[in-house]
Design an enzyme around this catalytic site. Structure first.
Site, mmCIF file in Angstrom:
data_model
loop_
_atom_site.group_PDB
_atom_site.id
_atom_site.type_symbol
_atom_site.label_atom_id
_atom_site.label_comp_id
_atom_site.label_asym_id
_atom_site.label_seq_id
_atom_site.Cartn_x
_atom_site.Cartn_y
_atom_site.Cartn_z
ATOM 1 N N GLU A 97 0.847 -1.204 0.000
ATOM 2 C CA GLU A 97 0.000 0.000 0.000
ATOM 3 C C GLU A 97 0.878 1.249 0.000
ATOM 4 O O GLU A 97 2.035 1.216 0.422
ATOM 5 C CB GLU A 97 -0.906 -0.061 1.243
ATOM 6 C CG GLU A 97 -1.761 1.156 1.520
ATOM 7 C CD GLU A 97 -2.789 1.504 0.459
ATOM 8 O OE1 GLU A 97 -2.420 1.511 -0.726
ATOM 9 O OE2 GLU A 97 -3.944 1.799 0.823
ATOM 10 N N ASP A 98 0.318 2.351 -0.465
ATOM 11 C CA ASP A 98 1.074 3.601 -0.489
ATOM 12 C C ASP A 98 1.160 4.228 0.905
ATOM 13 O O ASP A 98 2.230 4.568 1.382
ATOM 14 C CB ASP A 98 0.490 4.604 -1.502
ATOM 15 C CG ASP A 98 -1.012 4.842 -1.350
ATOM 16 O OD1 ASP A 98 -1.643 4.263 -0.439
ATOM 17 O OD2 ASP A 98 -1.552 5.621 -2.155
ATOM 18 N N ASP A 101 -3.557 5.618 6.756
ATOM 19 C CA ASP A 101 -3.995 6.853 7.406
ATOM 20 C C ASP A 101 -4.878 6.459 8.600
ATOM 21 O O ASP A 101 -4.350 6.139 9.665
ATOM 22 C CB ASP A 101 -4.723 7.678 6.336
ATOM 23 C CG ASP A 101 -5.116 9.071 6.772
ATOM 24 O OD1 ASP A 101 -4.415 9.657 7.603
ATOM 25 O OD2 ASP A 101 -6.119 9.584 6.254
ATOM 26 N N PHE A 150 -1.092 16.200 4.553
ATOM 27 C CA PHE A 150 -1.492 15.598 3.292
ATOM 28 C C PHE A 150 -0.328 15.674 2.322
ATOM 29 O O PHE A 150 0.188 16.752 2.033
ATOM 30 C CB PHE A 150 -2.725 16.289 2.699
ATOM 31 C CG PHE A 150 -3.311 15.507 1.560
ATOM 32 C CD1 PHE A 150 -4.188 14.455 1.811
ATOM 33 C CD2 PHE A 150 -2.957 15.784 0.248
ATOM 34 C CE1 PHE A 150 -4.712 13.703 0.754
ATOM 35 C CE2 PHE A 150 -3.474 15.033 -0.814
ATOM 36 C CZ PHE A 150 -4.358 13.992 -0.550
ATOM 37 N N ARG A 163 1.362 12.388 -8.994
ATOM 38 C CA ARG A 163 1.840 11.031 -8.706
ATOM 39 C C ARG A 163 3.271 10.824 -9.190
ATOM 40 O O ARG A 163 4.001 9.997 -8.662
ATOM 41 C CB ARG A 163 0.960 9.990 -9.408
ATOM 42 C CG ARG A 163 -0.469 9.919 -8.910
ATOM 43 C CD ARG A 163 -1.146 8.669 -9.477
ATOM 44 N NE ARG A 163 -2.595 8.707 -9.366
ATOM 45 C CZ ARG A 163 -3.285 8.367 -8.281
ATOM 46 N NH1 ARG A 163 -2.653 7.973 -7.196
ATOM 47 N NH2 ARG A 163 -4.599 8.418 -8.269
HETATM 48 P P1 5GP Z 1 -7.295 4.979 5.378
HETATM 49 O O1 5GP Z 1 -6.066 4.413 6.029
HETATM 50 O O2 5GP Z 1 -7.740 6.251 6.033
HETATM 51 O O3 5GP Z 1 -8.415 3.983 5.239
HETATM 52 O O4 5GP Z 1 -7.030 5.370 3.889
HETATM 53 C C1 5GP Z 1 -5.808 5.448 3.359
HETATM 54 C C2 5GP Z 1 -5.956 5.960 1.935
HETATM 55 O O5 5GP Z 1 -6.256 7.359 1.947
HETATM 56 C C3 5GP Z 1 -4.633 5.816 1.236
HETATM 57 O O6 5GP Z 1 -4.563 4.596 0.539
HETATM 58 C C4 5GP Z 1 -4.645 7.003 0.308
HETATM 59 O O7 5GP Z 1 -5.308 6.658 -0.882
HETATM 60 C C5 5GP Z 1 -5.435 8.038 1.033
HETATM 61 N N1 5GP Z 1 -4.553 8.961 1.768
HETATM 62 C C6 5GP Z 1 -4.359 9.035 3.104
HETATM 63 N N2 5GP Z 1 -3.480 9.981 3.431
HETATM 64 C C7 5GP Z 1 -3.075 10.536 2.253
HETATM 65 C C8 5GP Z 1 -2.152 11.586 1.924
HETATM 66 O O8 5GP Z 1 -1.499 12.217 2.761
HETATM 67 N N3 5GP Z 1 -2.004 11.856 0.603
HETATM 68 C C9 5GP Z 1 -2.694 11.210 -0.374
HETATM 69 N N4 5GP Z 1 -2.468 11.569 -1.641
HETATM 70 N N5 5GP Z 1 -3.565 10.206 -0.099
HETATM 71 C C10 5GP Z 1 -3.754 9.887 1.208
HETATM 72 MG MG MG Z 2 -4.993 4.232 -1.449
#
Ligand code: 5GP
Ligand code: MG
Length: 172
Positions: A97-98, A101, A150, A163
């Site tokens: 995963e990237d 959060d 962010f 990206r």
């Molecule tokens: P969570 O952990 O809240 O379910 O979701 C994580 C997703 O929210 C990540 O896969 C990403 O797509 C998006 N996300 C969370 N933080 C960031 C951020 O700082 N930048 C970007 N571009 N996407 C984020």
């Molecule tokens: Mg994502």
């Protein structure tokens, strides 16, 4: 007003060091396993490519596109926009995963993959924002912990843009 993306949080060099460190752990841990790498689209496409080319073990690579939405329950539900082509039953799945959060999306996805009969399900995330977590999810492999900002670049977008940055930048 245009978005300011001039503030670099993580350099290309730091990302390369992170990749080497994480890949060497995975090479050791999965040497005798039946690895299926599951890259999460779209944000993890670059991380998945960079990480897997540092792995010297046998593996399948596949992709999923998922998102979580919070309905009436605080845990939320998983929406699968693109599913796997491979059957993960009995295999060792490593989700790539990237960024993690709140942790909602990955907690839900790990549960879905476990229920498909995977032998093991682990999570590798390039970046982690633990300050925002709403559950007890901790990635098995964490690249770089970042503050609650962010960020864009290295696969991460803002409305589909940025990206392609080779580093990670804070959006202001
Ligand atoms: P969570 O952990 O809240 O379910 O979701 C994580 C997703 O929210 C990540 O896969 C990403 O797509 C998006 N996300 C969370 N933080 C960031 C951020 O700082 N930048 C970007 N571009 N996407 C984020
Ligand atoms: Mg994502």
């Amino acid at each position: 007003m245009a978005v300011d993306t001039s503030k670099v949080l993580i350099s290309k060099t730091q990302i390369e060091e992170m990749l080497d460190r994480v890949a060497s752990r995975i090479n050791k841990d999965y040497a005798d396993k039946d690895l299926v790498v599951v890259g999460i689209l779209t944000g993890a496409y670059i991380f998945t490519a960079d990480l897997t080319r540092r792995l010297n073990i046998s593996m399948d690579v596949d992709f999923m596109q998922v998102s979580s939405y919070v309905g009436t329950e605080s845990t939320g539900d998983l929406k699968i926009k693109k599913d796997l082509s491979v059957d993960v039953a009995g295999r060792d799945v490593l989700i790539v995963e990237d960024i993690v959060d709140t942790g909602r999306t990955m907690a839900l996805l790990m549960d879905v993959i476990s229920k498909r009969g995977a032998k093991s399900v682990k999570l590798c995330s390039a970046f982690d924002k633990p300050d925002r977590r709403v559950n007890d999810l901790v990635p098995d492999y964490t690249g770089i912990v970042i503050p609650d900002e962010f960020v864009v670049g290295y696969g991460l977008d803002l409305d589909g843009q940025y990206r392609n940055f080779e580093d990670v930048r804070i959006v202001r």
